[in-house]
Design a protein around this motif. Structure first.
Motif, PDB file in Angstrom:
ATOM      1  N   ALA A 142       6.050   1.624  19.325  1.00  0.00           N
ATOM      2  CA  ALA A 142       6.568   3.056  20.242  1.00  0.00           C
ATOM      3  C   ALA A 142       7.713   4.378  19.449  1.00  0.00           C
ATOM      4  O   ALA A 142       7.737   4.937  19.585  1.00  0.00           O
ATOM      5  N   ALA A 143       8.933   2.746  18.760  1.00  0.00           N
ATOM      6  CA  ALA A 143       9.649   3.654  18.070  1.00  0.00           C
ATOM      7  C   ALA A 143       9.568   4.047  17.040  1.00  0.00           C
ATOM      8  O   ALA A 143       9.516   5.264  16.366  1.00  0.00           O
ATOM      9  N   VAL A 144       8.617   3.776  16.234  1.00  0.00           N
ATOM     10  CA  VAL A 144       7.876   4.457  14.747  1.00  0.00           C
ATOM     11  C   VAL A 144       7.083   6.091  14.916  1.00  0.00           C
ATOM     12  O   VAL A 144       7.492   6.539  14.421  1.00  0.00           O
ATOM     13  N   VAL A 145       5.702   6.185  15.942  1.00  0.00           N
ATOM     14  CA  VAL A 145       5.393   6.726  16.231  1.00  0.00           C
ATOM     15  C   VAL A 145       6.005   8.386  16.742  1.00  0.00           C
ATOM     16  O   VAL A 145       5.862   8.763  16.323  1.00  0.00           O
ATOM     17  N   SER A 146       7.247   7.854  17.633  1.00  0.00           N
ATOM     18  CA  SER A 146       7.970   8.873  17.934  1.00  0.00           C
ATOM     19  C   SER A 146       8.944   8.916  16.514  1.00  0.00           C
ATOM     20  O   SER A 146       9.162  10.443  17.404  1.00  0.00           O
ATOM     21  N   THR A 147       8.763   8.337  15.721  1.00  0.00           N
ATOM     22  CA  THR A 147       9.626   8.742  15.047  1.00  0.00           C
ATOM     23  C   THR A 147       8.928   9.454  13.677  1.00  0.00           C
ATOM     24  O   THR A 147      10.014   9.559  12.495  1.00  0.00           O
ATOM     25  N   LEU A 148       7.624   9.582  13.515  1.00  0.00           N
ATOM     26  CA  LEU A 148       6.627  10.396  12.372  1.00  0.00           C
ATOM     27  C   LEU A 148       7.245  11.261  12.131  1.00  0.00           C
ATOM     28  O   LEU A 148       7.171  12.915  13.053  1.00  0.00           O
ATOM     29  N   ARG A 149       7.076  11.812  10.511  1.00  0.00           N
ATOM     30  CA  ARG A 149       7.215  13.281  10.503  1.00  0.00           C
ATOM     31  C   ARG A 149       5.783  13.726   9.818  1.00  0.00           C
ATOM     32  O   ARG A 149       5.624  12.536   9.773  1.00  0.00           O
ATOM     33  N   HIS A 150       5.936  14.590   9.784  1.00  0.00           N
ATOM     34  CA  HIS A 150       4.874  15.694   8.815  1.00  0.00           C
ATOM     35  C   HIS A 150       4.532  15.423   7.812  1.00  0.00           C
ATOM     36  O   HIS A 150       5.331  15.182   6.254  1.00  0.00           O
ATOM     37  N   GLY A 151       3.606  14.135   7.477  1.00  0.00           N
ATOM     38  CA  GLY A 151       3.617  13.529   5.979  1.00  0.00           C
ATOM     39  C   GLY A 151       3.481  12.181   6.103  1.00  0.00           C
ATOM     40  O   GLY A 151       3.151  11.289   4.408  1.00  0.00           O
ATOM     41  N   GLU A 152       4.712  11.670   6.723  1.00  0.00           N
ATOM     42  CA  GLU A 152       4.457  10.145   6.271  1.00  0.00           C
ATOM     43  C   GLU A 152       3.231   9.561   6.963  1.00  0.00           C
ATOM     44  O   GLU A 152       2.488  10.204   8.120  1.00  0.00           O
ATOM     45  N   ALA A 173       0.631  11.099   8.959  1.00  0.00           N
ATOM     46  CA  ALA A 173       1.476  11.946  10.684  1.00  0.00           C
ATOM     47  C   ALA A 173       1.235  13.571  10.549  1.00  0.00           C
ATOM     48  O   ALA A 173       1.201  14.160   8.880  1.00  0.00           O
ATOM     49  N   GLY A 174       1.249  14.073  11.189  1.00  0.00           N
ATOM     50  CA  GLY A 174       0.952  15.736  10.951  1.00  0.00           C
ATOM     51  C   GLY A 174       1.333  16.472  12.040  1.00  0.00           C
ATOM     52  O   GLY A 174       1.399  15.600  13.457  1.00  0.00           O
ATOM     53  N   TYR A 175       0.992  17.991  12.287  1.00  0.00           N
ATOM     54  CA  TYR A 175       1.048  18.265  13.887  1.00  0.00           C
ATOM     55  C   TYR A 175       0.320  19.812  13.265  1.00  0.00           C
ATOM     56  O   TYR A 175      -0.329  19.905  12.555  1.00  0.00           O
ATOM     57  N   PRO A 176      -0.093  20.988  14.526  1.00  0.00           N
ATOM     58  CA  PRO A 176      -1.158  21.852  13.789  1.00  0.00           C
ATOM     59  C   PRO A 176      -0.066  22.765  13.213  1.00  0.00           C
ATOM     60  O   PRO A 176       0.961  24.003  13.607  1.00  0.00           O
ATOM     61  N   SER A 177      -0.426  22.850  12.522  1.00  0.00           N
ATOM     62  CA  SER A 177       0.041  23.630  10.574  1.00  0.00           C
ATOM     63  C   SER A 177      -0.727  23.359   9.387  1.00  0.00           C
ATOM     64  O   SER A 177      -1.672  22.893   8.897  1.00  0.00           O
ATOM     65  N   PRO A 178      -0.716  23.890   8.765  1.00  0.00           N
ATOM     66  CA  PRO A 178      -1.655  24.128   7.360  1.00  0.00           C
ATOM     67  C   PRO A 178      -1.486  21.922   6.957  1.00  0.00           C
ATOM     68  O   PRO A 178      -0.498  21.818   6.896  1.00  0.00           O
ATOM     69  N   PRO A 179      -2.930  21.571   6.296  1.00  0.00           N
ATOM     70  CA  PRO A 179      -3.464  20.006   6.515  1.00  0.00           C
ATOM     71  C   PRO A 179      -2.184  19.854   5.242  1.00  0.00           C
ATOM     72  O   PRO A 179      -1.709  20.798   4.209  1.00  0.00           O
ATOM     73  N   ILE A 180      -1.942  18.879   4.503  1.00  0.00           N
ATOM     74  CA  ILE A 180      -0.609  18.093   3.803  1.00  0.00           C
ATOM     75  C   ILE A 180      -1.908  18.256   2.308  1.00  0.00           C
ATOM     76  O   ILE A 180      -3.207  17.294   2.667  1.00  0.00           O
ATOM     77  N   PRO A 181      -1.223  19.111   1.251  1.00  0.00           N
ATOM     78  CA  PRO A 181      -3.173  18.789   0.401  1.00  0.00           C
ATOM     79  C   PRO A 181      -2.858  16.936  -0.347  1.00  0.00           C
ATOM     80  O   PRO A 181      -1.913  16.830  -0.175  1.00  0.00           O
ATOM     81  N   VAL A 182      -3.944  16.791  -0.051  1.00  0.00           N
ATOM     82  CA  VAL A 182      -4.144  15.338  -0.799  1.00  0.00           C
ATOM     83  C   VAL A 182      -3.063  14.717  -1.619  1.00  0.00           C
ATOM     84  O   VAL A 182      -2.908  13.714  -1.644  1.00  0.00           O
ATOM     85  N   GLU A 183      -3.463  15.155  -3.261  1.00  0.00           N
ATOM     86  CA  GLU A 183      -2.936  15.357  -3.640  1.00  0.00           C
ATOM     87  C   GLU A 183      -1.499  15.172  -3.526  1.00  0.00           C
ATOM     88  O   GLU A 183      -0.846  14.316  -4.635  1.00  0.00           O
ATOM     89  N   TRP A 184      -0.930  15.810  -3.213  1.00  0.00           N
ATOM     90  CA  TRP A 184       0.745  15.915  -2.751  1.00  0.00           C
ATOM     91  C   TRP A 184       0.918  13.745  -2.162  1.00  0.00           C
ATOM     92  O   TRP A 184       2.044  13.325  -2.207  1.00  0.00           O
ATOM     93  N   LEU A 185      -0.084  13.778  -1.298  1.00  0.00           N
ATOM     94  CA  LEU A 185      -0.021  12.942  -0.766  1.00  0.00           C
ATOM     95  C   LEU A 185      -0.389  11.186  -0.807  1.00  0.00           C
ATOM     96  O   LEU A 185       1.169  10.006  -0.989  1.00  0.00           O
ATOM     97  N   ILE A 186      -1.112  10.967  -2.353  1.00  0.00           N
ATOM     98  CA  ILE A 186      -1.114  10.196  -3.400  1.00  0.00           C
ATOM     99  C   ILE A 186      -0.627   9.832  -4.445  1.00  0.00           C
ATOM    100  O   ILE A 186      -0.060   9.387  -5.128  1.00  0.00           O
ATOM    101  N   SER A 187       0.586  11.044  -4.291  1.00  0.00           N
ATOM    102  CA  SER A 187       0.953  11.016  -5.908  1.00  0.00           C
ATOM    103  C   SER A 187       2.308  11.054  -5.646  1.00  0.00           C
ATOM    104  O   SER A 187       3.197  11.544  -4.885  1.00  0.00           O
ATOM    105  N   PRO A 188       3.356   9.826  -6.023  1.00  0.00           N
ATOM    106  CA  PRO A 188       4.224   9.702  -5.630  1.00  0.00           C
ATOM    107  C   PRO A 188       5.388  10.516  -6.707  1.00  0.00           C
ATOM    108  O   PRO A 188       6.680  11.257  -6.407  1.00  0.00           O
TER     109      PRO A 188
END
Length: 166
Positions: A13-23, A137-152
């Motif tokens: 519950a604590a982890v889910v409540s603190t997730l931010r966009h893209g985590e 994690a996300g919210y109603p906004s433009p989706p984060i590009p997949v390339e950003w998520l998979i590339s460190p």
């Protein structure tokens, strides 16, 4: 009395409540090694929460359904192998995310590399084949590009490309 589903596991519950966009959250089957001596060691920076009670309890599907219902998620990653090895599980994930928000990665090394960028690694009692899922994690906004998520290195790459344009 409300029929709303709630997370009763204090740490989840604590982890889910603190997730931010893209985590990201990695939901693992029982066979996913987390020790330093594992075949593919998990980064020590990733928190591990073991919710396994017994063989098959809970399943990745059980946890996925609850997290998707109580959290704010915009997408999921699965392995390319899931389509053939575990089509029922893949259909379940796609049913939650929609076909435009499920992304496939090669099992090795891309999927395993991505787990080291997750906020938390949740181990279940599932013995499913290719059942692991990474939620974004996300919210109603433009989706984060997949390339950003998979590339460190996406941010450095973006900065370099912008500097070349100037």
């Amino acid at each position: 009395m409300s029929n709303k589903n709630r997370l009763l596991h204090e740490r989840l519950a604590a982890v889910v409540s603190t997730l931010r966009h893209g985590e990201m959250v990695y939901i693992a089957d029982a066979g996913s090694g987390t020790a330093a001596a594992s075949l593919v060691p998990l980064s020590p920076q990733v928190e591990v929460i073991d919710v396994a009670i017994s063989t098959g309890c809970p399943t990745v599907g059980d946890l996925l359904r609850v997290l998707w219902e109580v959290g704010d998620f915009e997408a999921a990653f699965v392995t390319e192998n899931m389509r053939l090895a575990n089509p029922k599980a893949r259909d379940r994930v796609e049913g939650m995310t929609g076909p435009e928000h499920i992304h496939e990665l090669r099992y090795l090394p891309e999927f395993y590399d991505l787990r080291n960028r997750c906020k938390v690694f949740i181990q279940t009692g599932d013995y499913g084949v290719h059942s692991n899922v990474i939620l974004v994690a996300g919210y109603p906004s433009p989706p984060i590009p997949v390339e950003w998520l998979i590339s460190p290195t996406w941010f450095e790459d973006l900065r370099q490309s912008q500097n070349k344009k100037v």
